[in-house]
Enzyme design. Structure first.
Site, PDB file in Angstrom:
ATOM      1  N   SER A 154     -14.825  -2.572 -12.317  1.00  0.00           N
ATOM      2  CA  SER A 154     -15.924  -1.871 -11.651  1.00  0.00           C
ATOM      3  C   SER A 154     -17.152  -1.873 -12.541  1.00  0.00           C
ATOM      4  O   SER A 154     -17.037  -1.848 -13.774  1.00  0.00           O
ATOM      5  CB  SER A 154     -15.504  -0.425 -11.372  1.00  0.00           C
ATOM      6  OG  SER A 154     -16.630   0.333 -11.015  1.00  0.00           O
ATOM      7  N   ASN A 196      -5.622  -4.752  -6.752  1.00  0.00           N
ATOM      8  CA  ASN A 196      -6.738  -4.105  -6.069  1.00  0.00           C
ATOM      9  C   ASN A 196      -6.547  -2.596  -5.886  1.00  0.00           C
ATOM     10  O   ASN A 196      -7.528  -1.877  -5.737  1.00  0.00           O
ATOM     11  CB  ASN A 196      -6.923  -4.800  -4.711  1.00  0.00           C
ATOM     12  CG  ASN A 196      -7.811  -4.023  -3.769  1.00  0.00           C
ATOM     13  OD1 ASN A 196      -9.038  -4.096  -3.863  1.00  0.00           O
ATOM     14  ND2 ASN A 196      -7.213  -3.237  -2.876  1.00  0.00           N
ATOM     15  N   TYR A 243     -12.185   6.724 -14.885  1.00  0.00           N
ATOM     16  CA  TYR A 243     -12.221   5.479 -14.109  1.00  0.00           C
ATOM     17  C   TYR A 243     -12.810   4.333 -14.937  1.00  0.00           C
ATOM     18  O   TYR A 243     -12.300   3.207 -14.933  1.00  0.00           O
ATOM     19  CB  TYR A 243     -13.056   5.761 -12.858  1.00  0.00           C
ATOM     20  CG  TYR A 243     -13.180   4.645 -11.851  1.00  0.00           C
ATOM     21  CD1 TYR A 243     -12.090   4.243 -11.093  1.00  0.00           C
ATOM     22  CD2 TYR A 243     -14.410   4.033 -11.630  1.00  0.00           C
ATOM     23  CE1 TYR A 243     -12.225   3.239 -10.144  1.00  0.00           C
ATOM     24  CE2 TYR A 243     -14.560   3.047 -10.682  1.00  0.00           C
ATOM     25  CZ  TYR A 243     -13.458   2.639  -9.944  1.00  0.00           C
ATOM     26  OH  TYR A 243     -13.598   1.650  -9.007  1.00  0.00           O
ATOM     27  N   ALA A 276     -18.796  -2.170  -2.456  1.00  0.00           N
ATOM     28  CA  ALA A 276     -18.584  -2.296  -1.010  1.00  0.00           C
ATOM     29  C   ALA A 276     -18.433  -0.923  -0.374  1.00  0.00           C
ATOM     30  O   ALA A 276     -18.030   0.037  -1.032  1.00  0.00           O
ATOM     31  CB  ALA A 276     -17.333  -3.141  -0.738  1.00  0.00           C
ATOM     32  N   ALA A 277     -18.746  -0.872   0.913  1.00  0.00           N
ATOM     33  CA  ALA A 277     -18.630   0.387   1.659  1.00  0.00           C
ATOM     34  C   ALA A 277     -17.169   0.612   2.042  1.00  0.00           C
ATOM     35  O   ALA A 277     -16.629  -0.074   2.903  1.00  0.00           O
ATOM     36  CB  ALA A 277     -19.494   0.306   2.918  1.00  0.00           C
ATOM     37  N   LYS A 300     -10.911   0.953 -15.901  1.00  0.00           N
ATOM     38  CA  LYS A 300     -11.447  -0.301 -15.366  1.00  0.00           C
ATOM     39  C   LYS A 300     -11.818  -1.286 -16.471  1.00  0.00           C
ATOM     40  O   LYS A 300     -11.661  -2.494 -16.298  1.00  0.00           O
ATOM     41  CB  LYS A 300     -12.655  -0.017 -14.465  1.00  0.00           C
ATOM     42  CG  LYS A 300     -12.273   0.552 -13.093  1.00  0.00           C
ATOM     43  CD  LYS A 300     -11.281  -0.342 -12.370  1.00  0.00           C
ATOM     44  CE  LYS A 300     -11.268  -0.183 -10.876  1.00  0.00           C
ATOM     45  NZ  LYS A 300     -10.165  -0.961 -10.243  1.00  0.00           N
ATOM     46  N   ASP A 345       0.843  -1.201   0.000  1.00  0.00           N
ATOM     47  CA  ASP A 345       0.000   0.000   0.000  1.00  0.00           C
ATOM     48  C   ASP A 345       0.872   1.243   0.000  1.00  0.00           C
ATOM     49  O   ASP A 345       1.804   1.362   0.780  1.00  0.00           O
ATOM     50  CB  ASP A 345      -0.955   0.050   1.191  1.00  0.00           C
ATOM     51  CG  ASP A 345      -2.198   0.871   0.876  1.00  0.00           C
ATOM     52  OD1 ASP A 345      -3.266   0.279   0.616  1.00  0.00           O
ATOM     53  OD2 ASP A 345      -2.081   2.117   0.847  1.00  0.00           O
ATOM     54  N   VAL A 379       2.119   1.177  -7.308  1.00  0.00           N
ATOM     55  CA  VAL A 379       1.860   0.204  -8.383  1.00  0.00           C
ATOM     56  C   VAL A 379       2.007   0.828  -9.768  1.00  0.00           C
ATOM     57  O   VAL A 379       2.197   0.121 -10.753  1.00  0.00           O
ATOM     58  CB  VAL A 379       0.433  -0.429  -8.293  1.00  0.00           C
ATOM     59  CG1 VAL A 379       0.260  -1.228  -7.014  1.00  0.00           C
ATOM     60  CG2 VAL A 379      -0.664   0.619  -8.453  1.00  0.00           C
TER      61      VAL A 379
END
Ligand code: NAI
Length: 300
Positions: A153, A101, A166, A198-199, A170, A39, A75
């Site tokens: 996504s 991810n 985005y 997801a939240a 994606k 990360d 990344v």
């Protein structure tokens, strides 16, 4: 432990300091995998950097009895991708599982989408996919085994207002994967994609609060664990996953029409337009050759 056992496997999870990536890393370790927790530690729009998010996840995995090592590389650079894979090889000897991810957002409608909102989003999601996957793929190829799970996504698969940058990045991931699945087949490299909802901090102001409550990251990780295991024998697929919902999306191709030379006119096409656009009896074509054969057989 159930049948899915990752003991002895080495996994890399990019962007594993928070959100979905954190949960993937923690759960991979619980199934026995040794995990590289990558990360960069920046903010939601990709600015800044810090080591705390990756370190905290490594500490959490170790506290639960698992094995993990932190990596803080970006990344989106070739050097960063190589370092992430080097961390896995130097620490644990190989790479078996890669979960792509890491992600950022810079939402703007197309009218306001300047380069500053375009370049970093393409860099992290799409160039980042290339930068990390290539060195990981080389290691997997040499070992004759690999499981790659990348993250697309619904914005890319279906479209979402304000996310041209985005969405392009994606869906680029899906195109990359369509070819990588072919190149990895000979080496038992299975490479699939999830489209989660997801939240997390990425969605906290995008999804309605009622929906966020039901969208815990814990619902997304189980399919990642399955795709990361040797039980998964499918490749090149895309799975939508959220809150217990799990489905597959694919590019489908309609039977279409074949126009004789004297019919290939705008007027004739207008006349047959409903047949052209209908998706009735559409099929999944697994590669370019399948498409060429479908076209040739339609032409008779
Ligand atoms: P998040 O913001 O909670 O986590 C993303 C992580 O990636 C952060 O910890 C961040 O520091 C890290 N990161 C960002 N840029 C990086 C870089 N250049 N190098 C290394 N690490 C970097 O977001 P979330 O929601 O967990 O997103 C994870 C992935 O899932 C992303 O690819 C995102 O686009 C995708 N996704 C998420 C959805 C959702 O509903 N949360 C929906 C569809 C896709």
């Amino acid at each position: 432990m159930g049948n899915i056992d990752l003991t002895g496997r080495v996994a890399i999870v990019t962007g594993a300091g928070a959100g979905l990536g954190k949960n993937h890393a923690v759960e991979l370790a619980k199934l026995g995998a040794k995990v590289v927790v990558n990360d960069l530690g920046g903010s939601r729009d990709g600015t800044g950097a810090g080591q705390t998010p990756a370190d905290d996840v490594v500490n959490e995995i170790k506290a639960a009895g698992g094995e993990a090592v932190a990596n803080y590389d970006n990344v989106a650079t070739v050097e960063g991708g190589e370092n992430i894979v080097k961390t896995a090889v130097d620490t644990f000897g190989k790479v078996d599982i890669l979960v792509n991810n890491a992600g950022i957002l810079r939402d703007k409608s197309l009218a306001k989408l300047d380069e500053n909102a375009w370049d970093p989003v393409i860099a992290v999601h799409l160039k980042g996919l290339y930068c990390v996957t290539r060195p990981a793929f080389l290691n997997m190829k040499a070992n004759g085994y690999g499981r790659i799970i990348s993250t697309t996504s619904a914005a890319g698969l279906f479209g979402n207002f304000g996310q041209c940058n985005y969405s392009a990045a994606k869906l680029g991931i899906v195109g990359f994967n369509n070819t990588m699945k072919l190149e990895g087949a000979k080496y038992d490299i299975k490479t699939n994609i999830i489209a989660p909802v997801a939240a997390t901090r990425l969605t906290e102001d995008i999804l309605p609060p009622d929906m966020l409550k039901k969208m815990d990251v814990k619902y997304v990780t189980p399919v990642v664990l399955y795709l990361a295991s040797d039980q998964c024998q499918d490749t090149g697929m895309v799975f939508n996953v959220a809150a217990g919902y799990l489905s597959r999306s694919a590019v489908m191709t309609s039977p279409g029409i074949v126009l004789k030379d004297d019919e290939n006119t705008p007027d004739k096409i207008a006349e047959k337009w409903n047949e052209v656009t209908s998706m009735d009896n559409s099929v999944y074509l697994k590669d370019l050759n399948d498409f060429l054969m479908a076209m040739a057989s339609a032409q008779g």
